[in-house]
Design an enzyme around this catalytic site. Structure first.
Site, PDB file in Angstrom:
ATOM      1  N   GLU A  68      83.250-119.584  62.072  1.00  0.00           N
ATOM      2  CA  GLU A  68      82.723-118.748  63.167  1.00  0.00           C
ATOM      3  C   GLU A  68      81.948-117.534  62.643  1.00  0.00           C
ATOM      4  O   GLU A  68      82.005-116.437  63.201  1.00  0.00           O
ATOM      5  CB  GLU A  68      83.840-118.387  64.154  1.00  0.00           C
ATOM      6  CG  GLU A  68      84.409-119.664  64.776  1.00  0.00           C
ATOM      7  CD  GLU A  68      85.256-119.486  66.000  1.00  0.00           C
ATOM      8  OE1 GLU A  68      85.058-118.504  66.721  1.00  0.00           O
ATOM      9  OE2 GLU A  68      86.097-120.366  66.240  1.00  0.00           O
TER      10      GLU A  68
HETATM   11  N1  COS Z   1      74.238-112.460  72.056  1.00  0.00           N
HETATM   12  C1  COS Z   1      73.093-112.754  72.699  1.00  0.00           C
HETATM   13  N2  COS Z   1      71.924-112.992  72.068  1.00  0.00           N
HETATM   14  C2  COS Z   1      71.917-112.920  70.734  1.00  0.00           C
HETATM   15  C3  COS Z   1      73.068-112.602  69.988  1.00  0.00           C
HETATM   16  C4  COS Z   1      74.271-112.372  70.706  1.00  0.00           C
HETATM   17  N3  COS Z   1      75.410-112.100  70.092  1.00  0.00           N
HETATM   18  N4  COS Z   1      72.756-112.605  68.679  1.00  0.00           N
HETATM   19  C5  COS Z   1      71.449-112.895  68.587  1.00  0.00           C
HETATM   20  N5  COS Z   1      70.940-113.096  69.848  1.00  0.00           N
HETATM   21  C6  COS Z   1      69.578-113.394  70.222  1.00  0.00           C
HETATM   22  C7  COS Z   1      68.600-112.330  69.756  1.00  0.00           C
HETATM   23  O1  COS Z   1      68.512-111.278  70.668  1.00  0.00           O
HETATM   24  C8  COS Z   1      67.314-113.110  69.674  1.00  0.00           C
HETATM   25  O2  COS Z   1      66.776-113.290  70.951  1.00  0.00           O
HETATM   26  P1  COS Z   1      65.294-112.700  71.335  1.00  0.00           P
HETATM   27  O3  COS Z   1      64.323-113.324  70.376  1.00  0.00           O
HETATM   28  O4  COS Z   1      65.103-113.126  72.754  1.00  0.00           O
HETATM   29  O5  COS Z   1      65.393-111.213  71.177  1.00  0.00           O
HETATM   30  C9  COS Z   1      67.787-114.486  69.228  1.00  0.00           C
HETATM   31  O6  COS Z   1      69.160-114.597  69.585  1.00  0.00           O
HETATM   32  C10 COS Z   1      67.629-114.727  67.744  1.00  0.00           C
HETATM   33  O7  COS Z   1      68.337-113.711  67.087  1.00  0.00           O
HETATM   34  P2  COS Z   1      67.986-113.274  65.602  1.00  0.00           P
HETATM   35  O8  COS Z   1      66.522-113.053  65.453  1.00  0.00           O
HETATM   36  O9  COS Z   1      68.895-112.129  65.269  1.00  0.00           O
HETATM   37  O10 COS Z   1      68.370-114.604  64.802  1.00  0.00           O
HETATM   38  P3  COS Z   1      68.580-114.850  63.260  1.00  0.00           P
HETATM   39  O11 COS Z   1      68.035-116.157  62.946  1.00  0.00           O
HETATM   40  O12 COS Z   1      68.142-113.663  62.469  1.00  0.00           O
HETATM   41  O13 COS Z   1      70.179-115.021  63.126  1.00  0.00           O
HETATM   42  C11 COS Z   1      72.490-114.467  63.038  1.00  0.00           C
HETATM   43  C12 COS Z   1      71.103-114.172  63.637  1.00  0.00           C
HETATM   44  C13 COS Z   1      72.497-114.489  61.543  1.00  0.00           C
HETATM   45  C14 COS Z   1      73.374-113.338  63.541  1.00  0.00           C
HETATM   46  C15 COS Z   1      72.964-115.813  63.628  1.00  0.00           C
HETATM   47  O14 COS Z   1      72.193-116.886  63.149  1.00  0.00           O
HETATM   48  C16 COS Z   1      74.425-116.127  63.334  1.00  0.00           C
HETATM   49  O15 COS Z   1      75.336-115.557  63.961  1.00  0.00           O
HETATM   50  N6  COS Z   1      74.677-117.040  62.386  1.00  0.00           N
HETATM   51  C17 COS Z   1      76.026-117.498  62.100  1.00  0.00           C
HETATM   52  C18 COS Z   1      76.374-118.631  62.964  1.00  0.00           C
HETATM   53  C19 COS Z   1      77.798-118.993  62.796  1.00  0.00           C
HETATM   54  O16 COS Z   1      78.686-118.253  63.182  1.00  0.00           O
HETATM   55  N7  COS Z   1      78.025-120.184  62.218  1.00  0.00           N
HETATM   56  C20 COS Z   1      79.323-120.682  62.071  1.00  0.00           C
HETATM   57  C21 COS Z   1      79.376-121.963  62.812  1.00  0.00           C
HETATM   58  S1  COS Z   1      80.421-121.979  64.141  1.00  0.00           S
HETATM   59  S2  COS Z   1      82.137-122.415  63.278  1.00  0.00           S
END
Ligand code: COS
Length: 380
Positions: A363
């Site tokens: 996660e």
């Molecule tokens: N809630 C709502 N929207 C969100 C959000 C959240 N918590 N986090 C990001 N977003 C939105 C952003 O606002 C953006 O939208 P807009 O373009 O409309 O503004 C979009 O999602 C993309 O966000 P961002 O540009 O930050 O994406 P990145 O590719 O840089 O990645 C991370 C962001 C690294 C935070 C994300 O990919 C992540 O959480 N990765 C880990 C995933 C994970 O937990 N994997 C484990 C598998 S599940 S066991």
């Protein structure tokens, strides 16, 4: 500010503690050794309302708050982190995702059964080449009018073989990046949906982790969650709540190992006295107690934020980052305090040490939590 739990919260915590001690503890070593999924125990947890803790009673849930959820998670995780991750995924990734973002038909058809424990659910985001970099989904969902065709592979899926319902994230419009991603409800048994072999894991060995394959799986359009392109935000929003559950799991693992180490250090003698009387051990216990309490405050704050309707992206990331670090470090200390016995399965702490590691990975890895936290503090 009130740090006291309500009477109701205390009752819920005690019920979870009793269940963990009387039902989870007896077979926990054997389930870990044999990688055995606790089918019967999941049914019993469902009877207690633990599979749909935060779901509205009109959809079959217990209607409790997030504070109750983390109290239950901590108590279950003190004894059996394999059982608690089944609860966490079903509650915060699947039930919450459907309750918050599903259509009324989806809630009637799926959430009712998931919240009562008749169904178990899985959340399918990770792929061989897209774990942390979640926008790079290779699984595709081709729009064919009244249905989608899914193709691809999902990895390390908790409840992978045991679930009835799978929330699957896939790319529909590659050119749109994260705005082209969708989330779907896929049922076990849909033609072309295959469950790969079970993973042989370091920890949480009683949980059921699989690779999943989608080969031209036809999914009706009414099974898409939210509007076209909402899938990435659905995954991010749902994972923010999931991280509170995993933070509570990490807290429980740390607290469980600490309780065992404390008891052991008051019983085991060396140099004519209980080892707790040696400062080397007493100081370890002091550090453990302090760090676990700090982790508990972060977990409670994140749960409280969610209950208050505050944004909890930052507090859930902080809680998970810190609680998982404490779980890893303090389970190592618990093994150390147990000395040679710590290396032996019947003393439980070696299992807790192995179970702790995954809380820094799933996660969202600790590194991803730091991405979320640093972006948030730099933006504000
Ligand atoms: N809630 C709502 N929207 C969100 C959000 C959240 N918590 N986090 C990001 N977003 C939105 C952003 O606002 C953006 O939208 P807009 O373009 O409309 O503004 C979009 O999602 C993309 O966000 P961002 O540009 O930050 O994406 P990145 O590719 O840089 O990645 C991370 C962001 C690294 C935070 C994300 O990919 C992540 O959480 N990765 C880990 C995933 C994970 O937990 N994997 C484990 C598998 S599940 S066991």
């Amino acid at each position: 500010m009130d740090f006291n739990l309500t009477e109701e919260h205390l009752m819920i915590r005690d019920a979870a503690r009793d269940f963990a001690i009387t039902e989870l503890l007896p077979g926990v070593i054997e389930r870990d050794e044999k990688q055995q999924f606790p089918d019967e125990l999941v049914n019993k947890m469902a009877d207690l309302g633990f599979m749909g803790i935060m779901v509205d009673p009109k959809y079959g849930g217990s209607g409790m708050d997030t504070i109750s959820y983390v109290l239950i998670m901590e108590e279950l995780s003190k004894i059996d982190a394999s059982a608690s991750v089944i609860v966490s995924v079903n509650n915060s990734l699947v039930c919450y995702g459907l309750q918050a973002f599903g259509s009324d038909e989806q809630k009637q058809k799926y959430l009712m059964k998931l919240a009562t424990g008749e169904y178990i659910g899985a959340f399918c985001l990770s792929e061989p080449e897209a774990g942390s970099d979640a926008t790079s989904q290779r699984t595709t969902a081709e729009d064919r009018g009244d249905h989608y065709i899914l193709n691809g592979t999902k990895n390390w899926i908790t409840n992978g073989g045991r679930s009835d319902v799978y929330l699957v994230i896939a790319q529909t419009h590659k050119e749109k990046g994260h705005k082209g991603i969708n989330a779907f409800i896929v049922e076990k048994g849909m033609p072309g949906f295959d469950i790969g072999p079970k993973e042989d894991k370091l920890g949480i060995r009683g949980s059921d982790t699989h690779t999943l394959q989608f080969n031209d799986v036809k999914v009706p359009k009414e099974n898409r969650i939210g509007d076209d392109g909402f899938g990435f935000k659905f995954a991010m929003k749902t994972l923010s709540g999931g991280r509170i559950g995993i933070a509570a799991q990490a807290l429980g693992i740390a607290a469980g190992a600490y309780e065992l180490a404390l008891k052991y250090s008051k019983e085991r003698k060396a140099f004519d006295t209980e080892i707790a009387n040696h400062q080397a051990i007493a100081f370890k216990l002091a550090d453990m107690a302090t760090e676990i309490e700090a982790a508990r405050h972060l977990v409670m704050k994140a749960a409280w934020d969610k209950d208050q309707g505050n944004n909890y992206d930052l507090s859930s990331a902080m809680a998970k980052l810190y609680a998982s670090k404490v779980a890893m470090e303090q389970t190592v200390e618990a093994v150390q305090i147990h000395g040679g016995n710590g290396f032996v399965k019947e003393y439980h702490v070696e299992r807790m040490m192995r179970d702790a590691k995954i809380t820094q990975i799933y996660e969202g890895t600790s590194e991803i939590q730091k991405v979320v936290i640093s972006r948030s503090i730099l933006r504000d």
